[in-house]
Design a protein around this motif. Structure first.
Motif, short mmCIF file in Angstrom:
data_model
loop_
_atom_site.label_atom_id
_atom_site.label_comp_id
_atom_site.label_asym_id
_atom_site.label_seq_id
_atom_site.Cartn_x
_atom_site.Cartn_y
_atom_site.Cartn_z
N VAL A 95 1.30 -5.68 -0.87
CA VAL A 95 1.13 -5.93 0.62
C VAL A 95 -0.18 -5.79 0.86
CG1 VAL A 95 1.52 -4.17 2.58
CG2 VAL A 95 3.33 -4.44 0.76
N GLU A 96 -0.62 -6.71 1.59
CA GLU A 96 -2.26 -7.01 1.88
C GLU A 96 -2.60 -6.25 3.23
OE1 GLU A 96 -4.11 -8.25 -0.30
OE2 GLU A 96 -3.03 -9.51 -1.85
N GLY A 97 -3.81 -6.31 3.18
CA GLY A 97 -4.27 -5.60 4.39
C GLY A 97 -4.46 -4.41 4.51
N LEU A 98 -4.03 -3.50 3.52
CA LEU A 98 -4.26 -2.03 3.71
C LEU A 98 -5.43 -1.36 3.07
CD1 LEU A 98 -0.49 -1.27 2.23
CD2 LEU A 98 -1.11 -1.84 4.76
N PRO A 99 -5.79 -0.32 3.71
CA PRO A 99 -7.02 0.48 3.39
C PRO A 99 -6.92 0.82 1.84
CG PRO A 99 -5.83 1.91 4.73
CD PRO A 99 -5.04 0.63 4.67
N ALA A 100 -8.23 1.09 0.95
CA ALA A 100 -8.07 1.78 -0.19
C ALA A 100 -7.64 2.93 -0.27
CB ALA A 100 -9.47 1.55 -0.84
N GLY A 101 -7.34 3.62 -1.49
CA GLY A 101 -6.85 4.87 -1.51
C GLY A 101 -5.32 4.91 -1.86
N TYR A 102 -5.14 6.14 -2.38
CA TYR A 102 -3.76 6.25 -2.73
C TYR A 102 -2.82 6.20 -1.77
CZ TYR A 102 0.57 8.15 -4.87
OH TYR A 102 1.86 8.48 -5.18
N LYS A 103 -1.50 5.34 -1.89
CA LYS A 103 -0.40 5.07 -0.89
C LYS A 103 1.06 5.26 -1.41
CE LYS A 103 -2.63 1.20 -0.37
NZ LYS A 103 -4.02 1.31 -0.86
N GLU A 104 1.86 5.67 -0.56
CA GLU A 104 3.21 5.66 -0.94
C GLU A 104 3.85 5.62 0.34
OE1 GLU A 104 3.66 9.14 -3.31
OE2 GLU A 104 3.98 10.59 -1.60
N GLY A 105 5.38 6.01 0.20
CA GLY A 105 6.13 6.31 1.32
C GLY A 105 6.31 5.00 2.26
N SER A 106 6.55 3.96 1.54
CA SER A 106 6.62 2.46 2.51
C SER A 106 7.80 2.50 3.36
CB SER A 106 7.04 1.47 1.64
OG SER A 106 6.02 1.27 0.84
N PHE A 107 7.50 2.25 4.84
CA PHE A 107 8.46 2.30 5.74
C PHE A 107 8.27 1.08 6.66
CE2 PHE A 107 11.13 3.13 9.52
CZ PHE A 107 12.43 3.39 9.01
N ALA A 108 9.15 0.14 7.10
CA ALA A 108 8.98 -1.04 7.83
C ALA A 108 9.97 -1.01 8.86
CB ALA A 108 8.80 -2.31 7.14
N PHE A 109 9.60 -1.36 10.09
CA PHE A 109 10.38 -1.62 11.24
C PHE A 109 10.02 -2.63 12.13
CE2 PHE A 109 7.66 1.57 12.77
CZ PHE A 109 7.05 1.20 14.03
N ILE B 128 6.87 -7.63 16.65
CA ILE B 128 5.77 -7.35 15.64
C ILE B 128 6.46 -6.40 14.74
CG2 ILE B 128 3.73 -5.80 15.44
CD1 ILE B 128 3.15 -6.00 18.35
N TYR B 129 5.95 -6.88 13.39
CA TYR B 129 6.22 -6.20 12.27
C TYR B 129 5.24 -4.99 11.91
CZ TYR B 129 9.50 -9.98 11.45
OH TYR B 129 10.24 -11.19 11.75
N TYR B 130 5.90 -3.72 11.67
CA TYR B 130 5.31 -2.62 11.53
C TYR B 130 5.51 -2.31 10.07
CZ TYR B 130 4.37 -1.92 16.68
OH TYR B 130 3.99 -2.22 17.74
N PHE B 131 4.32 -1.95 9.36
CA PHE B 131 4.32 -1.31 7.86
C PHE B 131 3.70 0.06 8.12
CE2 PHE B 131 2.90 -0.82 3.60
CZ PHE B 131 4.19 -0.89 3.07
#
Length: 447
Positions: free
Chosen positions: A195-209, A214-217
């Motif tokens: 998934v491109e375009g996200l800030p650096a750092g630890y990430k988890e908990g993906s939820f899209a709607f 507009i697609y929100y991630f």
């Protein structure tokens, strides 16, 4: 006798679930994924528990045995449907590892698909993701004998687009991924992509709607100087690339946060977790608050509240300590035997009050109000008024000695005139001037 005992336990589980924050108090719940199926609101959380005796050092972080499911009943009561899946029932999973992290459930056609991560017994990955199917949103589910091939990671987040195409978001670490699914929703149809375009750092908990095209991630994101936050990005395609838009919620108490966002009854709601009941950020409790979108599609940052969501109706418990406004009174963790985990209004002084917004009186059928109280003295009363502390008086309760400040009793008062529709209620406490407390109040209920 056995059937009667099971029924009593089931009814108790329903009674102890409240739609004010936290949503559930009889067990620890985290990582809530909320879904609306056929107009009804469901939540699929993970669960926290205490480590088994003698194994405490094995669980420096979380001890998570499996999943329950909940549905919103009436206007403000969460029904616990019991176990959806226990760890040792995962066909391909390792045993007794307490490793069942955040799940998700989604509907496609007339089938419900439940996704979950677990530690595989073949040792091929930290976590694999499995799936089960059912014709009912609360199961029972038929579990696939093997995990989904071609992916590994945690926190499955599902999205089904308007064209019935399904996508699986997953991962935890510096990168998150998305993979399109085959029509059977059990296999990926192409290799996962970052998934491109996200800030650096630890990430988890993906939820899209999706909202207004507009697609929100959305995702949990750790800032080095702040800890876990909830962030979001937007795109014109479910595969991205996404543009980071900022935070939905700031860090809470230096702990984790994991969320979902759903539209229910024309209002958007953010579900997340905190550790209100335990006071320990490894034993969490799911919560919810309303979320607002600005005209340009961006999201207004959500501040956690204790009032939460839900509009109590006749028969629902009104957790009055989950207030909108309070004066000359405090709240504290409830004490006494046979009381569920939660809070009470206490230290109630002369002309103190607590205000609770949005109670549904319906068409005026309610004729009485119940109150759960404890008191160590016999002087004074408390009134139920509409709107504000000087608003229309609809009920009065005398304050009576119940056996002490932790000795609880349910009392009842008549509603003196017909009340209809959704109203804000205010409880006003009256006692001797200078008294430090008149009565402890746990909850109210319209009858």
């Amino acid at each position: 006798m056995k059937k009667t005992s099971l029924l009593i336990l089931f009814l108790a589980a329903i009674q102890f679930c409240f739609a004010q924050n936290p949503l559930v108090t009889h067990m620890f719940t985290a990582d809530p994924t909320a879904r609306v199926f056929d107009g009804k609101l469901y939540v699929y959380p993970s669960s926290d528990t205490y480590p088994p005796a003698g194994r405490e050092k094995e669980f420096p972080r979380f001890c998570m045995p499996g999943y329950h499911a909940f549905s919103l009943e009436n206007g403000s009561t969460w029904k616990d449907h019991g176990w959806i899946l226990k760890e040792n029932d995962v066909p391909w999973g390792d045993k007794d590892t307490y490793a069942m992290w955040a799940p998700d459930c989604i509907k496609k056609g007339d089938t419900y698909y439940y996704y979950y991560p677990a530690k595989p017994k073949d040792g091929t990955s930290f976590r694999r993701i499995g799936v089960g199917t059912s014709k009912n949103p609360t199961g029972p589910f038929k579990w696939e004998k093997s995990y989904i091939k071609g992916i590994s990671g945690i926190d499955p987040g599902l999205f089904v687009d308007d064209n019935d195409k399904g996508y699986l978001y997953f991962g935890g670490g510096k990168e998150l991924f998305v993979a399109p699914l085959k029509d059977n929703m059990k296999e990926i149809s192409a290799e996962p992509i970052k998934v491109e375009g996200l800030p650096a750092g630890y990430k988890e908990g993906s939820f899209a709607f999706k909202k207004d095209g507009i697609y929100y991630f959305t995702f949990a994101h750790v800032f080095p100087d702040e800890g876990y936050t909830i962030g979001y990005a937007t795109a014109k395609n479910p595969l991205g690339p996404f543009t980071y838009q900022g935070k939905i919620m700031d860090n809470i108490g230096n702990g984790t946060n994991h969320h979902s966002i759903v539209k229910y009854n024309d209002q958007w709601i953010l579900f997340y977790h905190w550790w209100d009941i335990s006071g320990y950020n490894k034993l969490r409790s799911m919560r919810a608050d309303y979320i607002t979108f600005k005209k340009d599609g961006t999201i207004k940052k959500v501040t956690p509240t204790i009032r939460g969501i839900g509009i109590p109706k006749i028969g629902d418990t009104i957790q009055i300590d989950r207030y909108n406004e309070i004066s000359k009174a405090n709240i504290a963790f409830v004490g006494g035997e046979n009381e569920p985990n939660g809070w009470m209004v206490c230290d109630t002084k002369m002309m103190g009050f607590v205000k609770f917004n949005k109670v549904d009186f319906g068409n005026g059928e309610a004729t009485k109000i119940e109150a759960r109280v404890a008191s160590g003295q016999r002087t004074g009363s408390f009134e139920i008024r509409l709107g504000n502390p000087k608003g229309k008086l609809i009920a009065t309760f005398p304050i009576e000695y119940t056996g002490g400040w932790s000795s609880w009793k349910t009392i009842e008062a008549d509603i003196t005139e017909k009340v209809t529709g959704i109203k804000n209620i205010v409880v006003v406490f009256k006692s001797d001037w200078g008294s430090e407390k008149a009565v402890n109040l746990n909850w109210l209920k319209l009858k």
